[in-house]
Design a protein around this motif. Sequence first.
Motif, PDB file in Angstrom:
ATOM      1  N   SER A 149     -30.889 -12.793  62.456  1.00 31.13           N
ATOM      2  CA  SER A 149     -29.646 -12.078  62.736  1.00 31.13           C
ATOM      3  C   SER A 149     -29.617 -10.855  61.831  1.00 31.13           C
ATOM      4  CB  SER A 149     -28.439 -12.976  62.476  1.00 31.13           C
ATOM      5  OG  SER A 149     -28.333 -13.302  61.099  1.00 31.13           O
TER       6      SER A 149
ATOM      7  N   PHE B 203     -35.950 -19.165  54.101  1.00 29.52           N
ATOM      8  CA  PHE B 203     -34.616 -18.675  54.436  1.00 29.52           C
ATOM      9  C   PHE B 203     -34.394 -17.382  53.670  1.00 29.52           C
ATOM     10  CE2 PHE B 203     -30.212 -18.127  53.048  1.00 29.52           C
ATOM     11  CZ  PHE B 203     -29.591 -18.019  54.277  1.00 29.52           C
TER      12      PHE B 203
ATOM     13  N   TYR C 155     -31.663 -13.927  52.983  1.00 30.87           N
ATOM     14  CA  TYR C 155     -30.398 -13.211  53.169  1.00 30.87           C
ATOM     15  C   TYR C 155     -30.615 -11.746  52.811  1.00 30.87           C
ATOM     16  CZ  TYR C 155     -25.685 -11.467  52.475  1.00 30.87           C
ATOM     17  OH  TYR C 155     -24.548 -10.718  52.547  1.00 30.87           O
ATOM     18  N   ARG C 156     -30.219 -10.869  53.743  1.00 32.05           N
ATOM     19  CA  ARG C 156     -30.415  -9.426  53.559  1.00 32.05           C
ATOM     20  C   ARG C 156     -29.095  -8.681  53.632  1.00 32.05           C
ATOM     21  NH1 ARG C 156     -35.322  -8.451  57.934  1.00 32.05           N
ATOM     22  NH2 ARG C 156     -37.049  -9.243  56.672  1.00 32.05           N
ATOM     23  N   PHE C 157     -29.147  -7.457  53.177  1.00 27.12           N
ATOM     24  CA  PHE C 157     -27.983  -6.579  53.340  1.00 27.12           C
ATOM     25  C   PHE C 157     -28.442  -5.225  53.853  1.00 27.12           C
ATOM     26  CE2 PHE C 157     -29.472  -5.742  49.037  1.00 27.12           C
ATOM     27  CZ  PHE C 157     -29.423  -4.377  48.951  1.00 27.12           C
TER      28      PHE C 157
ATOM     29  N   ARG D 299     -28.125 -10.373  59.106  1.00 24.63           N
ATOM     30  CA  ARG D 299     -28.124 -10.687  57.678  1.00 24.63           C
ATOM     31  C   ARG D 299     -29.039 -11.850  57.289  1.00 24.63           C
ATOM     32  NH1 ARG D 299     -26.506  -6.363  57.363  1.00 24.63           N
ATOM     33  NH2 ARG D 299     -24.462  -5.579  56.695  1.00 24.63           N
ATOM     34  N   PHE D 300     -29.387 -12.713  58.247  1.00 26.71           N
ATOM     35  CA  PHE D 300     -30.099 -13.939  57.891  1.00 26.71           C
ATOM     36  C   PHE D 300     -31.414 -14.068  58.664  1.00 26.71           C
ATOM     37  CE2 PHE D 300     -25.566 -14.773  57.307  1.00 26.71           C
ATOM     38  CZ  PHE D 300     -25.546 -15.244  56.007  1.00 26.71           C
ATOM     39  N   GLN D 301     -32.337 -14.799  58.050  1.00 27.13           N
ATOM     40  CA  GLN D 301     -33.600 -15.178  58.696  1.00 27.13           C
ATOM     41  C   GLN D 301     -33.893 -16.642  58.379  1.00 27.13           C
ATOM     42  OE1 GLN D 301     -36.562 -12.499  57.018  1.00 27.13           O
ATOM     43  NE2 GLN D 301     -37.029 -11.733  59.044  1.00 27.13           N
ATOM     44  N   TRP D 302     -34.304 -17.398  59.406  1.00 25.41           N
ATOM     45  CA  TRP D 302     -34.825 -18.751  59.213  1.00 25.41           C
ATOM     46  C   TRP D 302     -36.214 -18.760  59.824  1.00 25.41           C
ATOM     47  CZ3 TRP D 302     -29.952 -17.537  60.721  1.00 25.41           C
ATOM     48  CH2 TRP D 302     -28.898 -18.036  59.949  1.00 25.41           C
TER      49      TRP D 302
ATOM     50  N   ASP E 109     -34.558 -15.159  49.123  1.00 24.03           N
ATOM     51  CA  ASP E 109     -35.540 -15.487  50.169  1.00 24.03           C
ATOM     52  C   ASP E 109     -36.545 -16.547  49.707  1.00 24.03           C
ATOM     53  OD1 ASP E 109     -36.889 -13.924  48.342  1.00 24.03           O
ATOM     54  OD2 ASP E 109     -38.067 -12.868  49.852  1.00 24.03           O
TER      55      ASP E 109
ATOM     56  N   THR F  74     -33.449  -7.397  50.366  1.00 21.15           N
ATOM     57  CA  THR F  74     -33.517  -8.851  50.476  1.00 21.15           C
ATOM     58  C   THR F  74     -33.087  -9.434  49.139  1.00 21.15           C
ATOM     59  OG1 THR F  74     -35.349  -8.725  52.052  1.00 21.15           O
ATOM     60  CG2 THR F  74     -34.997 -10.823  50.935  1.00 21.15           C
TER      61      THR F  74
END
Length: 361
Positions: free
Chosen positions: A327, A357, A359-361, A329-332, A72, A69
């Motif tokens: 998704s 919010f 963003y992951r990889f 790559r993303f979380q809301w 975030d 992450t």
Amino acid sequence: MKRILWIALIQIVLLMVFTPDVNARARQNFYSGVRCLGMGGACLAVTNDETALLVNPAALGKLRDFYGTIFDPEIEFGSEAQGFYADSSFSNPYSLEDVLGALEKNRNMPYHAKLQVFPSFVGRNFGVGIYGNYTLDAMMSDDGTTVDAYYRNDLAFVLGFNFRFFDGRVKLGFNTKLISRVEVDDPALPATGPMDYDSIASEGVGLSTDVGLILAAPWKMIPTISAVVRDVGGTSFDQAHGVRLDTTNRPNLVKQDIDVAAAIFPIHSNYVRSAWTVEYRGLLTSGDEEDKAKLIHGGLELNFGDVVFARAGYNQRYWTAGMELASERFQWQFATYGEEVGTSDAPKEDRRYTVKFAYRF
């Protein structure tokens, strides 16, 4: 295993019926994430992402793959914060000195603001991360002479491991947290005195360890019980000082404690499943908490294809709710919950809203 689960559930129910008394301050936890808050603050037995590092290190054994992450931010405000700002604008919502004018115009009203980030890298049975937090809770007395103030700024390096036994039915994990803390904890801070943190805050560095255990039965709905021993041996902040503030005062000792939980995980269809959980916090320190309702949490989560999540729960007498869109790559994420800031005889809800919010990889 089944007998143990029923005993744990009965104990939690019995603890829920204790008669509360008085304690008119919010409970402070090292970490509370948006998913947990949407589920009534209960996540000990259900967490299955990077937050396991902080919530329950045994849950690192639930992770299926490695991921990181990067970004975030999680922002949280009390429902009265907008009104505070409208009455007296301020530039830094986490500065007691800045919000003092708004507190003066809204006496006996709770102010709450929090910001936290947790960039991390986790995989099955291992994780590492850096946690940062700003929290400010404040309320001015009716006569305007004092301020009930709690401020905390943590910067922590976290390392966690987990061991799996009996094909993962038993998970035993632990973490180590190196925490640099700046803290103000004064229920009667003189309103006419200095409010800058250089003058009123304590500061220090502490080393903390949590140990988590998860027992999951290989039956339908996977009945699970879990426990976490927090701050093993107690966490003091005298390992080092002068890192961020030059003061002789050290943050409060954090007592060792135990949290317990139970959960089930029904599968409703190929794309719909759920998690149901109850949790009781503070088994060792419950005697310090007059209002036992503040220790009780329960919640549920509906998972639609690992994309859409709906959450609801009970936290300290009040309802909670949350939503998530995810998704690859993303979380809301969004949640609202009620925090008890009154007493059992005169309950007072502080309705709070939090958004994240990632963003992951």
